[in-house]
Design a protein around this motif. Structure first.
Motif, PDB file in Angstrom:
ATOM      1  N   ALA A  61      60.498 116.533 -13.927  1.00 36.32           N
ATOM      2  CA  ALA A  61      61.104 116.957 -13.341  1.00 36.32           C
ATOM      3  C   ALA A  61      63.246 116.640 -13.430  1.00 36.32           C
ATOM      4  O   ALA A  61      63.915 116.932 -13.112  1.00 36.32           O
ATOM      5  CB  ALA A  61      60.581 116.536 -12.120  1.00 36.32           C
ATOM      6  N   ASP A  64      64.653 118.185 -15.997  1.00 38.87           N
ATOM      7  CA  ASP A  64      65.098 119.498 -16.178  1.00 38.87           C
ATOM      8  C   ASP A  64      66.073 119.667 -15.500  1.00 38.87           C
ATOM      9  O   ASP A  64      67.168 120.449 -15.686  1.00 38.87           O
ATOM     10  CB  ASP A  64      63.891 120.202 -15.773  1.00 38.87           C
ATOM     11  N   GLN A  65      66.648 118.512 -13.682  1.00 40.42           N
ATOM     12  CA  GLN A  65      67.835 118.165 -13.458  1.00 40.42           C
ATOM     13  C   GLN A  65      68.628 117.895 -14.130  1.00 40.42           C
ATOM     14  O   GLN A  65      69.520 118.905 -13.679  1.00 40.42           O
ATOM     15  CB  GLN A  65      67.001 117.352 -11.806  1.00 40.42           C
ATOM     16  N   ALA A  81      67.653 121.315  -5.328  1.00 42.76           N
ATOM     17  CA  ALA A  81      67.357 120.673  -5.199  1.00 42.76           C
ATOM     18  C   ALA A  81      67.678 119.530  -3.929  1.00 42.76           C
ATOM     19  O   ALA A  81      65.988 118.930  -4.318  1.00 42.76           O
ATOM     20  CB  ALA A  81      67.455 119.263  -6.891  1.00 42.76           C
ATOM     21  N   ASP A  84      66.269 122.234  -1.614  1.00 42.70           N
ATOM     22  CA  ASP A  84      63.377 122.300  -1.690  1.00 42.70           C
ATOM     23  C   ASP A  84      63.811 120.885  -1.292  1.00 42.70           C
ATOM     24  O   ASP A  84      62.407 120.367  -0.354  1.00 42.70           O
ATOM     25  CB  ASP A  84      63.445 121.796  -3.421  1.00 42.70           C
ATOM     26  N   PRO A 318      72.011 115.083  -7.114  1.00 46.66           N
ATOM     27  CA  PRO A 318      70.400 115.891  -7.783  1.00 46.66           C
ATOM     28  C   PRO A 318      69.678 115.409  -8.121  1.00 46.66           C
ATOM     29  O   PRO A 318      68.497 115.718  -8.258  1.00 46.66           O
ATOM     30  CB  PRO A 318      71.670 117.251  -8.213  1.00 46.66           C
ATOM     31  N   CYS A 321      67.474 113.907  -5.595  1.00 44.31           N
ATOM     32  CA  CYS A 321      66.546 114.976  -5.233  1.00 44.31           C
ATOM     33  C   CYS A 321      65.429 115.693  -5.750  1.00 44.31           C
ATOM     34  O   CYS A 321      64.372 115.406  -5.254  1.00 44.31           O
ATOM     35  CB  CYS A 321      67.345 115.928  -4.553  1.00 44.31           C
ATOM     36  N   ALA A 322      65.489 116.030  -7.012  1.00 51.12           N
ATOM     37  CA  ALA A 322      64.308 116.281  -8.302  1.00 51.12           C
ATOM     38  C   ALA A 322      63.974 115.727  -7.813  1.00 51.12           C
ATOM     39  O   ALA A 322      62.315 115.662  -8.132  1.00 51.12           O
ATOM     40  CB  ALA A 322      65.606 116.747  -9.164  1.00 51.12           C
TER      41      ALA A 322
END
Length: 456
Positions: A61, A64-65, A81, A84, A318, A321-322
């Motif tokens: 994850a 990916d971010q 991110a 969510d 971000p 957060c991810a």
């Protein structure tokens, strides 16, 4: 390398005369060191690594971010991110909290919470600018920055910086049954006494001057995993409501599943106005913390200026957060809160069997996978060891030796902010029964070695 040697390092380490061994890898409950040691991380650092190390889903994850976008300033843009993560956490409270503010550390979260509490009273239809005070507990610890340190009541941590600290926080007794509850006192009477003490403190400083009362649901580093007795937090919140003050729970260390429910307050029958979270929020995969905010505060702000006058460069980062969302989804998808409760009960059982009769173990307490062991010189009188013994430091250092290879989070000031020693255990939520057995066995062996050395 001895502690008297001058080490070759450009880092200002926690001790300028000591360079720690380097960690070169990790998997699950273990960290791999440069000297080949396979180190059992039974504390998750400082109750951080709730999924252990190198969890593939979380790692992916984060990758990916980074591939999507690694940073943008929250004054200009938002990210999916962050949205969510906020929705996930708001939903996790059943809507009892309505907004999330994301920063990078527990201290930052507490700073934001204190400032938000103050601004709330300025945003009311009839502003209350006289509300500038906070009430906290002894010997609490809410963070290392100046505002958070001032809110805390830990003498040793405050001492060097006392002249710099704001004087607008006063402190009342903690709910610490092992030392604070009288022998002939029921839980209900103990709670009533503490509630009366808090009420008296409101009266002493002027109830119209208090922004909020702040406390940890289970006290972490300051007292060593001390939970409150039944009924304590509803009684404290009732006092706050009596005087229209806010009720802040600092769940940076005890929250996000550490005590067996995602939010520690779920077990207390109350909901805070403001809640700080961190550590197990991101499990150490990225620096992240947050403030969950009750809707009445949000609505008051919205009807006022609509602007929280507090912003940080890495707010809502971000990647953080991810990482946090991946950690929280993993906890949910793998039903790890159930494992926290089951393995926590097993850890308690094993600790009490192995160490309950130990001559220098005064108390074993905690919740979920958050357990403290208080060490005393005399079990009958609860007399602590002389601070000059540096007992908790000796225990922590002994655990680092290759023959033990276990993290034991040692802390001082348990009794009064200066005297008293305890160690904290906080293994990952996916810990196995076999690893619990290993943790308890190594902990007992470390204590045996340390106390044997003290006698010699």
């Amino acid at each position: 390398m001895t502690k008297t040697e001058t080490p070759a390092s450009a880092i200002l380490h926690r001790d300028t005369r000591f360079v720690p061994k380097k960690a070169i890898g990790g998997k699950g409950s273990y960290i791999f060191l440069e000297d080949g040691t396979k180190f059992l991380d039974s504390t998750g650092g400082a109750a951080v690594s709730c999924l252990g190390h190198s969890h593939e889903q979380v790692n992916q994850a984060i990758k990916d971010q980074v591939d999507q976008i690694s940073y943008c300033h929250s004054a200009f843009f938002g990210t999916q991110a962050a949205e969510d993560l906020a929705q996930f956490l708001v939903d996790s409270t059943g809507g009892k909290m309505s907004k999330l503010y994301v920063v990078s550390s527990g201290s930052e979260a507490v700073e934001a919470a204190l400032k938000l509490a103050r601004q709330y009273f300025l945003e009311l239809p009839t502003p209350q600018p006289q509300r500038t005070r906070f009430i906290a507990r002894l010997p609490s610890y809410h963070g290392i920055t100046l505002g958070a340190l001032a809110a805390g009541g830990h003498v040793l941590r405050r001492q060097p910086f006392e002249p710099l600290l704001a004087k607008n926080t006063s402190h009342v007794s903690p709910c610490y049954a092992y030392r604070g509850k009288w022998d002939d006192e029921s839980d209900a009477d103990y709670v009533a006494r503490l509630a009366a003490e808090l009420d008296a403190e409101f009266q002493r400083v002027g109830p119209e001057n208090v922004c909020a009362f702040i406390a940890e649901p289970v006290v972490g580093a300051a007292l060593g995993c001390v939970p409150a007795v039944s009924g304590y937090f509803p009684a404290m919140k009732a006092v706050c409501e009596k005087y229209d003050a806010l009720f802040i729970l600092d769940e940076v260390m005890s929250g996000m599943g550490r005590c067996g429910t995602l939010h520690a307050w779920e077990q207390e029958g109350i909901v805070p106005d403001i809640q700080t979270i961190g550590k197990a929020l991101g499990g150490g995969y990225a620096p992240v913390s947050g403030v969950l905010i009750g809707d009445s505060i949000v609505q008051t702000m919205d009807k006022g200026t609509g602007v929280f006058r507090h912003g940080q460069t890495y707010q809502g980062h971000p990647v953080s957060c991810a990482a946090a969302l991946a950690v929280q989804k993993t906890i949910q998808e793998e039903s790890l809160l159930a494992n926290v409760r089951a393995m926590g009960a097993y850890l308690e059982k094993q600790l009490r069997q192995r160490l309950g009769a130990h001559p220098y173990v005064g108390d074993i307490r905690g919740k979920g996978l958050f357990w403290g062991i208080e060490l005393v010189k005399d079990k009958a009188t609860k007399e602590p060891f002389d601070p000059k013994t540096h007992l908790s430091f000796l225990v922590q250092e002994k655990g680092l030796h290759p023959e033990h290879a276990i993290s034991l989070y040692g802390c001082v000031g348990t009794v009064d902010g200066v005297r008293g020693d305890h160690i904290v255990l906080a293994p990952p939520y996916n810990v196995s029964a076999g690893e619990i057995d290993l943790i308890v066995d190594r902990t007992a062996r470390v204590l045996a070695d340390v106390f044997a050395g003290l006698k010699n």
